[in-house]
Design a protein around this motif. Structure first.
Motif, short mmCIF file in Angstrom:
data_model
loop_
_atom_site.label_atom_id
_atom_site.label_comp_id
_atom_site.label_asym_id
_atom_site.label_seq_id
_atom_site.Cartn_x
_atom_site.Cartn_y
_atom_site.Cartn_z
N GLU A 3 15.41 2.53 -39.31
CA GLU A 3 14.52 3.37 -38.51
C GLU A 3 14.34 4.73 -39.16
O GLU A 3 13.22 5.28 -39.20
CB GLU A 3 15.09 3.52 -37.10
N ARG A 4 15.40 5.30 -39.67
CA ARG A 4 15.32 6.61 -40.32
C ARG A 4 14.45 6.55 -41.57
O ARG A 4 13.65 7.46 -41.83
CB ARG A 4 16.71 7.12 -40.67
N ARG B 186 26.76 -2.60 -38.62
CA ARG B 186 25.45 -3.26 -38.43
C ARG B 186 24.51 -2.33 -37.66
O ARG B 186 23.34 -2.19 -38.02
CB ARG B 186 25.64 -4.57 -37.68
N THR B 187 25.03 -1.71 -36.62
CA THR B 187 24.22 -0.76 -35.84
C THR B 187 23.78 0.40 -36.71
O THR B 187 22.62 0.83 -36.65
CB THR B 187 25.02 -0.26 -34.63
N SER B 188 24.69 0.89 -37.54
CA SER B 188 24.34 2.00 -38.43
C SER B 188 23.27 1.59 -39.42
O SER B 188 22.35 2.37 -39.72
CB SER B 188 25.58 2.47 -39.19
N LEU B 189 23.37 0.36 -39.94
CA LEU B 189 22.34 -0.11 -40.87
C LEU B 189 20.99 -0.24 -40.19
O LEU B 189 19.94 0.06 -40.78
CB LEU B 189 22.76 -1.45 -41.48
#
Length: 118
Positions: A100-101, A92-95
């Protein structure tokens, strides 16, 4: 028959009582034999039932031991659940970071494109 008792009468009565006693003795013998047979049969069945119960208890104990070895405990399940939830949190944090990216990529692409003037 109001006369004297003769030896023939005594002998006949003795034979009659002896015959009745002999028949009674044979009947009692057969009854005792039948009771003994039934008791022996009941004893054998009781021993067989006791052996079956003992075998079932042994098999149940072996199954409990095998189940304890094979299946996981509640603590193990909870630990695996916590690990999975931690991994899902990481995804979830990576998503969220991917969002943002992508926003930065779109902003940078918008800045690089020259503006066309007519």
């Amino acid at each position: 028959m109001s006369g004297n008792v003769t030896w023939e009468m005594v002998f006949a009565l003795t034979v009659l009582v002896g015959a009745v006693a002999g028949v009674w003795w044979r009947i009692e013998g057969r009854i005792d034999k039948a009771v003994k047979t039934v008791a022996d049969d009941a004893s054998l069945r009781a021993q067989a039932a006791q052996a079956a119960a003992s075998m079932a208890a042994t098999q149940l104990a072996e199954f409990k031991l095998e189940a304890a070895r094979t299946y996981v405990s509640k603590d193990d399940v909870q630990q695996v659940r916590d690990e999975i939830l931690g991994a899902v949190g990481g995804v979830r944090t990576s998503l969220d970071r991917i969002n943002e990216r992508l926003d930065r990529v779109v902003e940078n692409a918008a800045k690089r494109q020259p503006v066309h003037r007519p």
